[in-house]
Design a protein around this motif. Structure first.
Motif, PDB file in Angstrom:
ATOM      1  N   THR A 173      -2.571  -9.237   1.654  1.00 57.38           N
ATOM      2  CA  THR A 173      -2.975  -8.523   0.409  1.00 57.38           C
ATOM      3  C   THR A 173      -3.782  -7.276   1.098  1.00 57.38           C
ATOM      4  OG1 THR A 173      -3.075 -10.274  -1.073  1.00 57.38           O
ATOM      5  CG2 THR A 173      -4.052  -8.164  -1.807  1.00 57.38           C
ATOM      6  N   VAL A 174      -4.750  -7.453   1.963  1.00 57.30           N
ATOM      7  CA  VAL A 174      -5.593  -6.281   2.347  1.00 57.30           C
ATOM      8  C   VAL A 174      -4.868  -5.454   3.152  1.00 57.30           C
ATOM      9  CG1 VAL A 174      -7.432  -5.711   4.131  1.00 57.30           C
ATOM     10  CG2 VAL A 174      -7.686  -7.643   2.407  1.00 57.30           C
ATOM     11  N   ALA A 175      -3.871  -5.799   4.032  1.00 58.66           N
ATOM     12  CA  ALA A 175      -2.919  -4.927   4.697  1.00 58.66           C
ATOM     13  C   ALA A 175      -2.190  -4.070   3.831  1.00 58.66           C
ATOM     14  CB  ALA A 175      -2.165  -5.988   5.738  1.00 58.66           C
ATOM     15  N   VAL A 176      -1.399  -4.593   2.776  1.00 60.09           N
ATOM     16  CA  VAL A 176      -0.785  -3.980   1.919  1.00 60.09           C
ATOM     17  C   VAL A 176      -1.623  -2.710   1.150  1.00 60.09           C
ATOM     18  CG1 VAL A 176       0.766  -4.055   0.014  1.00 60.09           C
ATOM     19  CG2 VAL A 176       0.919  -5.902   1.617  1.00 60.09           C
ATOM     20  N   ALA A 177      -2.552  -3.215   0.854  1.00 61.36           N
ATOM     21  CA  ALA A 177      -3.613  -2.455  -0.090  1.00 61.36           C
ATOM     22  C   ALA A 177      -3.873  -1.004   0.872  1.00 61.36           C
ATOM     23  CB  ALA A 177      -4.720  -3.153  -0.535  1.00 61.36           C
ATOM     24  N   ALA A 178      -4.225  -1.605   2.135  1.00 64.01           N
ATOM     25  CA  ALA A 178      -4.506  -0.390   3.168  1.00 64.01           C
ATOM     26  C   ALA A 178      -3.500   0.330   3.472  1.00 64.01           C
ATOM     27  CB  ALA A 178      -5.311  -0.875   4.302  1.00 64.01           C
ATOM     28  N   LEU A 179      -2.326  -0.090   3.272  1.00 63.60           N
ATOM     29  CA  LEU A 179      -1.037   0.794   3.576  1.00 63.60           C
ATOM     30  C   LEU A 179      -0.967   1.659   2.491  1.00 63.60           C
ATOM     31  CD1 LEU A 179       1.341   1.172   5.245  1.00 63.60           C
ATOM     32  CD2 LEU A 179       2.519  -0.397   3.988  1.00 63.60           C
ATOM     33  N   ALA A 180      -1.245   1.468   1.042  1.00 68.96           N
ATOM     34  CA  ALA A 180      -1.053   1.915  -0.124  1.00 68.96           C
ATOM     35  C   ALA A 180      -1.862   3.220  -0.127  1.00 68.96           C
ATOM     36  CB  ALA A 180      -1.222   0.903  -1.359  1.00 68.96           C
ATOM     37  N   ASP A 181      -3.235   3.250   0.646  1.00 68.83           N
ATOM     38  CA  ASP A 181      -3.981   4.186   0.771  1.00 68.83           C
ATOM     39  C   ASP A 181      -3.676   5.426   1.743  1.00 68.83           C
ATOM     40  OD1 ASP A 181      -5.934   3.667  -1.180  1.00 68.83           O
ATOM     41  OD2 ASP A 181      -7.328   2.430   0.316  1.00 68.83           O
ATOM     42  N   ARG A 182      -2.353   4.891   2.509  1.00 70.74           N
ATOM     43  CA  ARG A 182      -2.022   5.885   3.239  1.00 70.74           C
ATOM     44  C   ARG A 182      -0.428   6.477   3.026  1.00 70.74           C
ATOM     45  NH1 ARG A 182      -4.565   7.212   7.711  1.00 70.74           N
ATOM     46  NH2 ARG A 182      -6.803   6.112   8.133  1.00 70.74           N
ATOM     47  N   LYS A 183       0.255   5.648   2.684  1.00 70.25           N
ATOM     48  CA  LYS A 183       1.418   5.551   2.215  1.00 70.25           C
ATOM     49  C   LYS A 183       1.894   6.033   0.619  1.00 70.25           C
ATOM     50  CE  LYS A 183       2.673   5.194   6.770  1.00 70.25           C
ATOM     51  NZ  LYS A 183       3.193   6.349   7.446  1.00 70.25           N
ATOM     52  N   GLY A 184       1.151   5.505  -0.143  1.00 67.17           N
ATOM     53  CA  GLY A 184       1.542   5.939  -1.612  1.00 67.17           C
ATOM     54  C   GLY A 184       1.275   4.695  -2.231  1.00 67.17           C
ATOM     55  N   ARG A 185       1.016   4.827  -3.717  1.00 66.46           N
ATOM     56  CA  ARG A 185       0.984   3.240  -4.498  1.00 66.46           C
ATOM     57  C   ARG A 185       2.522   3.134  -4.852  1.00 66.46           C
ATOM     58  NH1 ARG A 185      -3.779   4.096  -2.704  1.00 66.46           N
ATOM     59  NH2 ARG A 185      -5.381   5.466  -4.357  1.00 66.46           N
ATOM     60  N   ARG A 186       3.380   3.986  -5.058  1.00 68.63           N
ATOM     61  CA  ARG A 186       4.672   3.757  -5.908  1.00 68.63           C
ATOM     62  C   ARG A 186       5.461   2.810  -4.633  1.00 68.63           C
ATOM     63  NH1 ARG A 186       9.534   5.460  -5.036  1.00 68.63           N
ATOM     64  NH2 ARG A 186      11.107   4.902  -6.602  1.00 68.63           N
ATOM     65  N   ARG A 187       5.627   3.426  -3.503  1.00 64.62           N
ATOM     66  CA  ARG A 187       6.440   2.827  -2.520  1.00 64.62           C
ATOM     67  C   ARG A 187       5.939   1.366  -2.096  1.00 64.62           C
ATOM     68  NH1 ARG A 187       8.164   5.848   3.025  1.00 64.62           N
ATOM     69  NH2 ARG A 187       5.659   5.989   2.843  1.00 64.62           N
ATOM     70  N   THR A 188       4.856   1.376  -1.625  1.00 66.70           N
ATOM     71  CA  THR A 188       4.053  -0.023  -1.476  1.00 66.70           C
ATOM     72  C   THR A 188       4.248  -0.917  -2.417  1.00 66.70           C
ATOM     73  OG1 THR A 188       2.453   1.440  -0.093  1.00 66.70           O
ATOM     74  CG2 THR A 188       2.067  -0.881  -0.404  1.00 66.70           C
ATOM     75  N   LEU A 189       3.798  -0.486  -3.764  1.00 64.93           N
ATOM     76  CA  LEU A 189       4.087  -1.623  -4.907  1.00 64.93           C
ATOM     77  C   LEU A 189       5.418  -2.108  -4.953  1.00 64.93           C
ATOM     78  CD1 LEU A 189       3.102  -2.861  -7.375  1.00 64.93           C
ATOM     79  CD2 LEU A 189       3.336  -0.603  -8.553  1.00 64.93           C
ATOM     80  N   LEU A 190       6.381  -1.501  -4.753  1.00 65.63           N
ATOM     81  CA  LEU A 190       7.495  -1.622  -5.058  1.00 65.63           C
ATOM     82  C   LEU A 190       8.260  -2.811  -4.014  1.00 65.63           C
ATOM     83  CD1 LEU A 190       9.410   1.538  -6.482  1.00 65.63           C
ATOM     84  CD2 LEU A 190       8.839  -0.479  -7.583  1.00 65.63           C
ATOM     85  N   TYR A 191       7.817  -2.340  -2.726  1.00 67.81           N
ATOM     86  CA  TYR A 191       8.250  -3.384  -1.521  1.00 67.81           C
ATOM     87  C   TYR A 191       7.431  -4.642  -1.565  1.00 67.81           C
ATOM     88  CZ  TYR A 191      10.403   0.448   1.371  1.00 67.81           C
ATOM     89  OH  TYR A 191      11.259   1.349   1.419  1.00 67.81           O
TER      90      TYR A 191
END
Length: 510
Positions: A173-191
């Motif tokens: 969860t932490v890794a995905v959340a950190a990715l969302a701060d760099r790559k965007g909310r939408r794409r990370t959420l859908l993956y």
């Protein structure tokens, strides 16, 4: 496309007042829809056409016409043609929205404090749809672990260890959340959504408790990342005066998903391996994710933050992070075992079958919806801190009480406790998004998740040991100290954030 038509017959003088008086029909509305005139109007033609400048609608047209009757009176016809910008959930809002248009220009009781734009309404509706999936996936294991344990011939302690190990999925969860701060909310959420669904479905194929633990760690880590990003995304898009209301809507949607998961539990009565069918149901979420993927834009605040240079954390960041981390730990120290061990308590201590557990859960959990809805509106209008303090402490005390009783009082007490606990979703939960700047918001929520998992693991381990030694009542009497501490912290140290923009609360975003 819905149509609303309202007619009235008045004398010429009364018609003139209705048409041209203060807030007359020939003036633009400014309530749940902000109108702009598209045509001229006077009493001779007595006709006006208005379109929406702002509101939760994709199409909107209000037409006012008059007809002079033979007896000298005037018939006024007001017609609305509109289409809501609320995918999936429009069926719930069409009737109340139509009634609000027909009844006049006062804000209806059910409406959030702020007017929503079409974009905001669309995004919140799509995120609420994904929240149903996240709620379903996040609830499945807790509802089925007791039946999986029986199939695999494992002890309660082995199941407790498995639940504790699965909580290590917070690292995902932490890794995905950190990715969302760099790559965007939408794409990370859908993956994350696709991955969580597929991993959950794969749980139906596991051969032993160890494999279940590994597969569910992936599914839970991604589903928790889903829930986190849905919450962050929605509050970044919500109007400043309606963030708690939006949080309550998302909580109710997640609660619907949890209810679907609970409703699938009776499948376990079909046979020793039938609990697996609940995880197959997760595949029904894939079409909904695809639907959202085609319509969900990126967060505007994230796009704005990406154009700004990254700066050091502000001075108050560490204090806020520590304060919310202690809160997460202390709340889940009690809430996690109270939730996870309830089915074992009902099954072993009260002799409930799977079907009776489902009935108990559904009949006592429905109060969460009204609790979130009422608290969401009040928190945006009156403030969050007092409501949050009462909700977190009162909910825990009533939940504790229900573990000490049997019969109908147990049912009533947990229903009241669920109502009070649910009020913390829009009152206490919104601080997780409001207290951090955009470029740190998702990652910070991931770190808070670690604190929550630590509280959950500690609570489950302690509750299991104490329940075996002294019983459930004594165990939860000790653990209730966590929510009581949180109630004190909220009153002493939390700021009041009602109707303040995220940029005002986090100047680094300005």
């Amino acid at each position: 496309m819905p149509q609303v038509i309202s007619r009235r017959v008045l004398s010429a003088d009364a018609a003139d007042v209705v048409l041209n008086g203060p807030d007359g029909l020939l003036s633009p509305r400014s309530d749940i829809v902000l109108e702009g005139a598209t045509g001229e109007a006077d009493l001779s033609t007595a006709e006006g056409v208005f379109a929406a400048v702002e509101g939760p609608v994709e199409h909107y047209r209000r037409t006012v016409t008059t007809e002079l009757l033979s007896d000298g009176r005037v018939q006024i016809t007001e017609r609305f043609d509109y289409r809501l910008a609320i995918p999936v959930w429009w069926v719930l809002f069409t009737v109340p929205f139509s009634r609000a248009l027909r009844r006049g220009r006062d804000w209806p009781w059910w409406h959030p404090p702020d007017r929503f734009t079409a974009r905001q309404a669309r995004i919140v509706a799509l995120l609420a749809t994904l929240a149903v999936i996240a709620g379903f996936l996040g609830t499945l294991l807790g509802q089925t672990i007791t039946f999986a344990r029986d199939e695999f011939g494992e002890s309660k302690s082995a199941a407790g260890v498995a639940l504790s190990l699965i909580r290590l999925s917070i690292l995902i969860t932490v890794a995905v959340a950190a990715l969302a701060d760099r790559k965007g909310r939408r794409r990370t959420l859908l993956y994350a959504a696709f991955g969580a669904i597929l991993a959950s479905a794969a749980t139906s194929l596991v051969a032993n408790l160890a494999t279940l633990t590994a597969v569910q760690a992936v599914s839970r880590g991604l589903s928790h990342a889903m829930a986190l990003l849905i919450f962050v995304f929605a509050l970044e898009e919500a109007p400043a005066g309606s963030r708690a209301f939006v949080a309550s809507m998302l909580g109710m949607a997640a609660g619907l998903g949890s209810g679907i998961a609970v409703g699938s539990v009776p499948l376990a009565d079909l046979g020793a391996t039938a609990w697996r069918l609940s995880f197959v149901v997760a595949l029904a979420g894939l079409p909904l994710v695809l639907f959202a993927a085609r319509r969900l834009p990126e967060s505007q605040r994230f796009e704005a933050a990406q154009r700004q240079p990254r700066t050091k954390s502000p001075t108050e960041y560490r204090f806020r992070l520590l304060l919310l981390a202690v809160t997460s730990f202390a709340v889940l120290l009690f809430a996690a075992p109270a939730s996870q061990l309830q089915n074992d308590f009902l099954r072993d201590e009260r002799g409930f079958s799977a079907t009776k557990i489902t009935i108990f859960t559904l009949l006592t959990a429905w109060t969460a919806g009204p609790g979130m809805l009422i608290a969401g509106k009040l928190a945006d209008l009156r403030g969050r801190r007092v409501l949050a303090s009462i909700g977190v402490s009162g909910g825990a005390l009533f939940a504790l009480w229900h573990f000490t009783l049997a019969g109908w009082p147990m049912w009533v007490l947990i229903a009241v406790g669920t109502f009070m606990t649910a009020t913390t979703v829009p009152t206490l939960g919104v601080y997780r998004a409001e207290m951090f700047g955009t470029i740190r918001r998702s990652r910070s929520n991931g770190l808070l998740g670690i604190a929550g998992v630590a509280g959950s693991a500690a609570g489950l381990a302690a509750a299991g040991i104490m329940a075996d030694a002294w019983g459930y009542g004594t165990a939860f009497t000790i653990l209730v100290a966590g929510p009581i501490l949180v109630a004190i912290l909220v009153l002493l140290f939390y700021p009041e954030t009602t109707r303040r923009s995220l940029e005002e609360l986090n100047p680094e975003d300005a």
